[in-house]
Design a protein around this motif. Structure first.
Motif, PDB file in Angstrom:
ATOM      1  N   LEU A  52      -1.380  -7.262   7.387  1.00  0.00           N
ATOM      2  CA  LEU A  52      -0.516  -7.274   6.383  1.00  0.00           C
ATOM      3  C   LEU A  52       0.943  -6.962   6.555  1.00  0.00           C
ATOM      4  N   PHE A  53       1.237  -6.086   7.452  1.00  0.00           N
ATOM      5  CA  PHE A  53       2.777  -5.647   7.771  1.00  0.00           C
ATOM      6  C   PHE A  53       3.010  -6.200   8.809  1.00  0.00           C
ATOM      7  N   GLN A  54       4.440  -6.653   9.185  1.00  0.00           N
ATOM      8  CA  GLN A  54       4.870  -7.111  10.342  1.00  0.00           C
ATOM      9  C   GLN A  54       4.917  -6.244  11.562  1.00  0.00           C
ATOM     10  N   ALA A  55       4.589  -5.041  11.336  1.00  0.00           N
ATOM     11  CA  ALA A  55       4.307  -4.075  12.463  1.00  0.00           C
ATOM     12  C   ALA A  55       3.140  -3.928  12.993  1.00  0.00           C
ATOM     13  N   VAL A  56       2.150  -4.698  12.655  1.00  0.00           N
ATOM     14  CA  VAL A  56       0.774  -4.882  12.973  1.00  0.00           C
ATOM     15  C   VAL A  56       0.315  -5.948  13.661  1.00  0.00           C
ATOM     16  N   LEU A  57      -0.534  -5.850  14.664  1.00  0.00           N
ATOM     17  CA  LEU A  57      -0.870  -7.199  15.025  1.00  0.00           C
ATOM     18  C   LEU A  57      -2.462  -6.909  15.438  1.00  0.00           C
ATOM     19  N   GLU A  58      -3.371  -8.218  15.380  1.00  0.00           N
ATOM     20  CA  GLU A  58      -4.595  -7.861  15.821  1.00  0.00           C
ATOM     21  C   GLU A  58      -5.080  -8.902  16.990  1.00  0.00           C
ATOM     22  N   VAL A  59      -5.687  -8.214  17.748  1.00  0.00           N
ATOM     23  CA  VAL A  59      -6.308  -9.151  19.008  1.00  0.00           C
ATOM     24  C   VAL A  59      -7.826  -9.260  18.653  1.00  0.00           C
ATOM     25  N   ALA A  60      -8.624 -10.120  19.109  1.00  0.00           N
ATOM     26  CA  ALA A  60      -9.840 -10.505  18.843  1.00  0.00           C
ATOM     27  C   ALA A  60     -10.612 -11.109  20.016  1.00  0.00           C
ATOM     28  N   THR A  61     -11.633 -10.725  20.605  1.00  0.00           N
ATOM     29  CA  THR A  61     -12.150 -11.316  21.710  1.00  0.00           C
ATOM     30  C   THR A  61     -12.853 -12.753  20.968  1.00  0.00           C
ATOM     31  N   THR A  62     -13.473 -13.659  21.944  1.00  0.00           N
ATOM     32  CA  THR A  62     -14.208 -14.368  21.417  1.00  0.00           C
ATOM     33  C   THR A  62     -15.591 -14.065  21.580  1.00  0.00           C
ATOM     34  N   PRO A  63     -16.676 -14.720  21.219  1.00  0.00           N
ATOM     35  CA  PRO A  63     -18.197 -14.212  21.366  1.00  0.00           C
ATOM     36  C   PRO A  63     -18.439 -13.813  22.596  1.00  0.00           C
ATOM     37  N   GLY A 103       5.237   3.633   4.745  1.00  0.00           N
ATOM     38  CA  GLY A 103       4.862   2.110   4.226  1.00  0.00           C
ATOM     39  C   GLY A 103       5.959   1.535   3.661  1.00  0.00           C
ATOM     40  N   GLU A 104       7.102   2.178   2.905  1.00  0.00           N
ATOM     41  CA  GLU A 104       8.041   1.694   2.043  1.00  0.00           C
ATOM     42  C   GLU A 104       8.937   0.966   2.772  1.00  0.00           C
ATOM     43  N   ASP A 105       9.116   1.435   4.450  1.00  0.00           N
ATOM     44  CA  ASP A 105       9.966   0.692   5.395  1.00  0.00           C
ATOM     45  C   ASP A 105       9.548  -0.686   6.136  1.00  0.00           C
ATOM     46  N   GLN A 106       8.225  -0.865   5.732  1.00  0.00           N
ATOM     47  CA  GLN A 106       7.573  -2.150   6.266  1.00  0.00           C
ATOM     48  C   GLN A 106       7.826  -3.443   5.431  1.00  0.00           C
ATOM     49  N   ARG A 107       7.821  -4.291   6.266  1.00  0.00           N
ATOM     50  CA  ARG A 107       7.881  -5.672   5.718  1.00  0.00           C
ATOM     51  C   ARG A 107       6.569  -6.554   5.727  1.00  0.00           C
ATOM     52  N   GLU A 112       0.646 -16.498   2.690  1.00  0.00           N
ATOM     53  CA  GLU A 112       0.356 -16.407   1.356  1.00  0.00           C
ATOM     54  C   GLU A 112      -0.914 -15.212   1.097  1.00  0.00           C
ATOM     55  N   ARG A 113      -1.916 -15.292   1.949  1.00  0.00           N
ATOM     56  CA  ARG A 113      -2.996 -14.347   1.527  1.00  0.00           C
ATOM     57  C   ARG A 113      -2.474 -12.829   1.343  1.00  0.00           C
ATOM     58  N   TYR A 114      -1.623 -12.490   2.236  1.00  0.00           N
ATOM     59  CA  TYR A 114      -0.824 -11.163   2.187  1.00  0.00           C
ATOM     60  C   TYR A 114       0.321 -10.897   1.256  1.00  0.00           C
ATOM     61  N   ARG A 115       0.830 -12.014   0.786  1.00  0.00           N
ATOM     62  CA  ARG A 115       1.874 -11.977   0.015  1.00  0.00           C
ATOM     63  C   ARG A 115       1.098 -11.737  -1.462  1.00  0.00           C
ATOM     64  N   GLU A 116       0.189 -12.429  -1.636  1.00  0.00           N
ATOM     65  CA  GLU A 116      -0.635 -12.503  -3.005  1.00  0.00           C
ATOM     66  C   GLU A 116      -1.239 -10.826  -2.931  1.00  0.00           C
ATOM     67  N   LEU A 117      -1.867 -10.543  -1.769  1.00  0.00           N
ATOM     68  CA  LEU A 117      -2.641  -9.141  -1.685  1.00  0.00           C
ATOM     69  C   LEU A 117      -1.501  -8.126  -2.108  1.00  0.00           C
ATOM     70  N   ALA A 118      -0.260  -8.179  -1.681  1.00  0.00           N
ATOM     71  CA  ALA A 118       0.632  -7.198  -1.829  1.00  0.00           C
ATOM     72  C   ALA A 118       1.098  -7.163  -3.421  1.00  0.00           C
ATOM     73  N   ALA A 119       1.388  -8.303  -3.918  1.00  0.00           N
ATOM     74  CA  ALA A 119       1.669  -8.584  -5.282  1.00  0.00           C
ATOM     75  C   ALA A 119       0.732  -8.026  -6.300  1.00  0.00           C
ATOM     76  N   GLU A 120      -0.653  -8.419  -5.834  1.00  0.00           N
ATOM     77  CA  GLU A 120      -1.833  -7.864  -6.926  1.00  0.00           C
ATOM     78  C   GLU A 120      -1.955  -6.219  -6.760  1.00  0.00           C
ATOM     79  N   LEU A 121      -1.763  -5.640  -5.557  1.00  0.00           N
ATOM     80  CA  LEU A 121      -2.150  -4.208  -5.427  1.00  0.00           C
ATOM     81  C   LEU A 121      -0.977  -3.477  -5.338  1.00  0.00           C
ATOM     82  N   GLY A 122       0.061  -4.011  -5.365  1.00  0.00           N
ATOM     83  CA  GLY A 122       1.594  -3.095  -5.180  1.00  0.00           C
ATOM     84  C   GLY A 122       1.369  -1.879  -4.660  1.00  0.00           C
ATOM     85  N   TRP A 123       1.626  -0.727  -4.965  1.00  0.00           N
ATOM     86  CA  TRP A 123       1.615   0.441  -4.207  1.00  0.00           C
ATOM     87  C   TRP A 123       0.374   0.814  -3.335  1.00  0.00           C
ATOM     88  N   ILE A 124      -0.796   0.560  -3.753  1.00  0.00           N
ATOM     89  CA  ILE A 124      -1.821   0.691  -3.031  1.00  0.00           C
ATOM     90  C   ILE A 124      -1.565   0.078  -1.703  1.00  0.00           C
TER      91      ILE A 124
END
Length: 370
Positions: A52-63, A103-107, A112-124
């Protein structure tokens, strides 16, 4: 009914880690995800992802066939993203929360998925500055997958307790070992899932939500454990992100072995008795508050027991399954985790010993290295 891919091979395992990007000079959270995505080796493909935020990244293994193989992949992924981060003025850390991030300092990530999520849930959504570990185990059969998810459901508080690694939030000591749990609780469709019983019931309930317009698809159900039909896995999501990779390996091992044990019970026709949600949730709050340093309710015996005793008992119960899966060594790491304490205890000890919160972030970064 929903389509699914619970077709095997069973018991491959995948692990996802949500990591934090911090400014190398200030140790504040940094907005560096695009630089990381642009800089990683293209061969890593979808193994490095935004959140969701530009300060977060996910790493994922293959199966992977074993926990050891998954751990080796995670080590390589941590090194790869750390190298790219450092070339761009960032550092990579691993914990359930950044101790003083706001949280208020984050971008928001430009997806699209994350922009829509942020718009829908706002402060949450803007409060969701948290980091978790997710463990996937492949299951060969839709009803079996629901049985495994229902079975893991009763152990969610214990799994959370051993992973607790977020005692600070917005610069304050919260009095919780897993503050991440309390923050995420504000999101819809999170926490302890229903006991579904069968694939037909699960599928019908998800389709009802989709038809009503509540969700686009099942991936918007962020339960602590959930079937993942497209991947053919059961995904356990209750864990705080671990700082030390060996702790992640122990979480993966007990999840892997527990899923294997539950599949044996399913194949033997063992009836799985539903534990009421209010009981599981009460235990989960206990785990979030005290981690492995408190007591949890032992449902079958209807008594309160120390969390470490319950964890040792579960590890012993699934030991033969771990041996069969080749993850007994990683399962044995649970005893070391109990001895030295959770990541949350380590953070508290550092600050009690005189380390300030910026120093704590520096320690988190250092111990996240592999």
């Amino acid at each position: 009914m929903l389509e699914h891919r619970f077709a095997g091979p069973p018991f491959t395992i995948g692990v996802e880690e949500e990591l934090m990007l911090v400014d190398a000079e200030t140790l504040d959270l940094g907005h560096g995800i695009e630089a990381i995505l642009d800089g990683v080796d293209p061969e890593l493909g979808g193994q490095v992802k935004p959140e969701l935020f530009q300060a977060v990244l996910e790493v994922a293994t293959t199966p992977c066939r074993t926990v050891g193989e998954a751990t080796a992949q995670l080590a390589a992924l941590r090194r790869a993203v750390s190298d790219v981060a450092e070339r761009n003025g960032y550092l990579v850390g691993a914990a359930g929360t950044h101790p003083f991030g706001l949280g208020e300092d984050q971008r928001i990530v430009e997806r699209e998925r994350y922009r829509e999520l942020a718009a829908e849930l706002g402060w949450i959504a803007r409060q969701e500055l948290i980091f978790g570990t997710h463990v996937h185990v492949a299951i060969d059969g839709a009803d079996k997958a629901i049985y495994v998810a229902d079975g893991i459901r009763r152990y969610l508080p214990l799994l959370l307790a051993m992973s607790a690694n977020s005692p600070y939030w917005r610069g304050e000591r919260t009095g919780m070992m897993s503050t991440r749990t309390a923050v995420f609780r504000a999101f819809p469709r999170v926490g302890v899932p229903p006991h579904y019983g069968t694939w037909e019931i699960y599928s019908r309930r998800v389709e009802t939500m989709m038809e009503a317009g509540a969700i686009d698809d099942y991936t918007y159900l962020w339960w602590d454990v959930r079937p993942h039909p497209n991947l053919g896995t059961v995904e356990t999501r209750v864990f705080d992100q671990q700082t030390r990779l060996d702790a992640t390996a122990s979480l993966a091992a007990i999840t892997h072995a527990l899923a294997h044990a539950l599949c044996r019970l399913f194949d033997d026709g063992e009836v799985l008795v539903e534990v009421p949600t209010e009981l599981v949730d009460d235990n989960k709050v206990r785990a979030a508050l005290r981690g492995l340093e408190g007591d949890l309710v032992d449902f079958p015996h209807r008594k309160v027991v120390p969390a470490p005793d319950m964890l040792r008992h579960l590890a012993q119960t699934v030991r033969e399954d771990a041996q069969e899966l080749g993850c007994e060594a990683e399962l044995d790491g649970i005893e070391e985790l109990i001895r030295r304490g959770t990541g949350a205890r380590r953070q508290l000890e550092l600050v009690d010993g005189g380390t300030d919160l910026r120093g704590l972030v520096a320690e988190i970064v250092e111990h996240s290295r592999v």
